[in-house]
Write an enzyme that holds these catalytic residues in place. Structure first.
Site, PDB file in Angstrom:
ATOM      1  N   HIS A 166      -3.581  -5.386   1.368  1.00  0.00           N
ATOM      2  CA  HIS A 166      -3.307  -5.702   2.768  1.00  0.00           C
ATOM      3  C   HIS A 166      -3.678  -7.162   3.009  1.00  0.00           C
ATOM      4  O   HIS A 166      -4.613  -7.695   2.421  1.00  0.00           O
ATOM      5  CB  HIS A 166      -4.130  -4.812   3.700  1.00  0.00           C
ATOM      6  CG  HIS A 166      -3.695  -3.384   3.709  1.00  0.00           C
ATOM      7  ND1 HIS A 166      -2.523  -2.965   4.290  1.00  0.00           N
ATOM      8  CD2 HIS A 166      -4.295  -2.266   3.205  1.00  0.00           C
ATOM      9  CE1 HIS A 166      -2.412  -1.651   4.156  1.00  0.00           C
ATOM     10  NE2 HIS A 166      -3.466  -1.203   3.499  1.00  0.00           N
ATOM     11  N   CYS A 182       0.833  -1.205   0.000  1.00  0.00           N
ATOM     12  CA  CYS A 182       0.000   0.000   0.000  1.00  0.00           C
ATOM     13  C   CYS A 182       0.873   1.262   0.000  1.00  0.00           C
ATOM     14  O   CYS A 182       1.512   1.569  -0.999  1.00  0.00           O
ATOM     15  CB  CYS A 182      -0.972  -0.019   1.180  1.00  0.00           C
ATOM     16  SG  CYS A 182      -2.385   1.092   0.968  1.00  0.00           S
TER      17      CYS A 182
END
Length: 481
Positions: free
Chosen positions: A425, A329
């Site tokens: 994630h 991310c």
């Protein structure tokens, strides 16, 4: 409802314990926390964002998580600024004074209780978690998450105190005595948490605490280290041994000031061949076998922090020397050439240079992407799994993507097997991904790890531990009142 004498007293873990106990006993429990402040978040099946703790507690209940379990989430992006997530969607950035002084607290509380009531129509009991200390007198008139919720839900309220930090008598007595009478009467008992040593040595203290507080001590929960429960607060990282170990595959996670979703690496910590640690300097980074740059709530600020600490050049040198480096991310964004923020989504810096490891550029947008996903690596179809996305950036990739998603979209950027970035994630919760990165160091390694099994084992161990030390007869009597 479990409330605390302060922050980090163990409310979230005890909440999970009772969620599992009630499920084991044939009930249909669900967790609830009106307002959560955390950088560790999760995405529901509907694509709505909630605090990770409530997602974990839902797992303990054996049910899917939902946005009703945590209607207000505050995600700090600076020392005094947080993104407000209301009913799973961003509702703007606010300073602490703006949030506490300028928002309509009654309207916010109304939204909170709507969520609670929807949950209560489907599940029983609702296991509620408070936030921080119940005795912050200056915040009582702004409360939407502690005793105001207990009163509105008519919840049997249990005060949790952390004996390990010291001052347990004063914290319990003071927390109860400071409450107004209408709230004080809701406190049905006290749980002493994080006790080290022989509990028999606290028998006299337990009686004294009951005498001065006027409520029973329902149990003394021992400190434990051998039970895996995902944690909400990154303060737990301070207790880890953050250094390389000989004979292990050493994985260094770059410790960022605004690091988000540190639970992305829990599965790696439980692989026997791996030593995972958090690195803040050149020495510990250079001694790693693999480096991961984690997610961040303020990517530009953390990129600048790396530059100020001199770690930008260190990471580039290690990359050029063949060190495996992966980004998740915000870490993926930092591995690119530039990060643009023309609309001031993160702050007042419109553009910053990235590490330049990956051929990508990111532009922050107001719209936030939050969704669960399934993926398959494009270069290796045997690497598959699931995860979730939470980000406000759009990244243009001038190269090969890493994954193909189940919906047909692509994700991330693949430079080579030692260098890639992704928005997903939880990608390291998947055994095939763990095996892919570890084989860059140990080519013949086989990973048969199951995070799901580890979690289930942890919930059951925790439930058994709490059952043994808590007056469950009293707990069930409260539910019948």
């Amino acid at each position: 409802m479990f409330v605390g004498t302060g922050s980090d007293v163990g409310k979230s873990v005890l909440n999970a314990a009772f969620c599992r106990i009630f499920m084991q006993d044939g009930h249909s429990p669900a967790p609830f926390k009106a307002q959560n402040m955390a950088l560790n978040s999760f995405v529901t099946a509907e694509g709505l964002e909630i605090g990770r703790a409530q997602a974990v507690q839902a797992e303990a209940c054996g049910i899917p998580c939902s946005v009703e379990m945590n209607p207000v989430l505050l995600k700090p992006s600076g020392d005094m600024v947080s993104q407000v997530v209301l009913n799973g969607k961003p509702a703007g950035n606010k300073t602490a004074s703006e949030y506490f002084l300028d928002t309509n607290r009654n309207a916010l509380f109304s939204e909170v209780m709507k969520s609670y009531n929807r949950l209560a129509q489907k599940y029983n009991p609702i296991v509620i978690e408070g936030a921080g200390s119940i005795s912050e007198m200056n915040l009582w008139d702004k409360d939407i998450t502690n005793m105001r919720v207990a009163e509105a839900a008519d919840a049997a309220t249990i005060l949790v105190a952390d004996i390990d930090r010291g001052g347990v008598f004063a914290s319990v007595y003071g927390s109860i005595q400071l409450l107004p009478p209408s709230h004080r009467k809701l406190i049905k008992g006290v749980l002493i948490n994080k006790f080290r040593g022989d509990e028999r040595l606290f028998h006299e203290g337990r009686k004294m605490l009951e005498e001065i507080s006027g409520v029973p001590v329902l149990g003394v929960v021992p400190w434990f280290r051998d039970i895996f429960i995902e944690q909400e607060d990154s303060v737990v990282l301070d207790h880890l041994k953050n250094q390389p170990q000989p004979g292990k595959i050493n994985i260094a996670v770059v410790r960022l000031k605004h690091m988000a979703n540190f639970t992305d690496f829990d599965a790696l910590r439980h692989v026997s061949e791996v030593n995972l640690y958090y690195a803040e300097n050149e020495e510990t980074l250079a001694e790693a076998d693999i480096i991961i740059i984690p997610g961040s709530k303020n990517t530009i600020a953390d990129m600048d922090m790396l530059r100020q600490r001199g770690l930008e050049g260190v990471l580039m040198r290690l990359h050029q020397n063949g060190m495996p480096i992966y980004g998740i991310c915000g870490g993926f964004q930092m591995m690119g050439k530039f990060i643009h923020d023309p609309d001031g989504v993160e702050g007042n810096i419109p553009k910053t240079k990235g590490l330049g490891i990956l051929p990508v550029e990111t532009v922050f947008k107001e719209e936030k992407k939050t969704e669960q996903c399934r993926f398959q690596f494009i270069n290796d179809s045997s690497v598959t799994g699931s995860g979730y996305e939470i980000h406000m950036g759009v990244t243009n990739v001038d190269g090969s993507p890493l994954c193909r998603l189940e919906n047909g979209e692509t994700d991330g950027c693949f430079l080579n097997e030692k260098t890639w970035g992704t928005y997903i994630h939880g990608i390291f919760d998947n055994a095939s991904v763990i095996q892919q990165i570890l084989r860059q160091v140990k080519p013949d390694i086989l990973i048969n790890f199951s995070l799901k099994d580890l979690k289930e084992e942890g919930f059951n161990k925790l439930a058994n531990l709490v059952r043994d030390v808590v007056d469950m007869e009293a707990i069930y009597s409260f539910l019948k009142e």
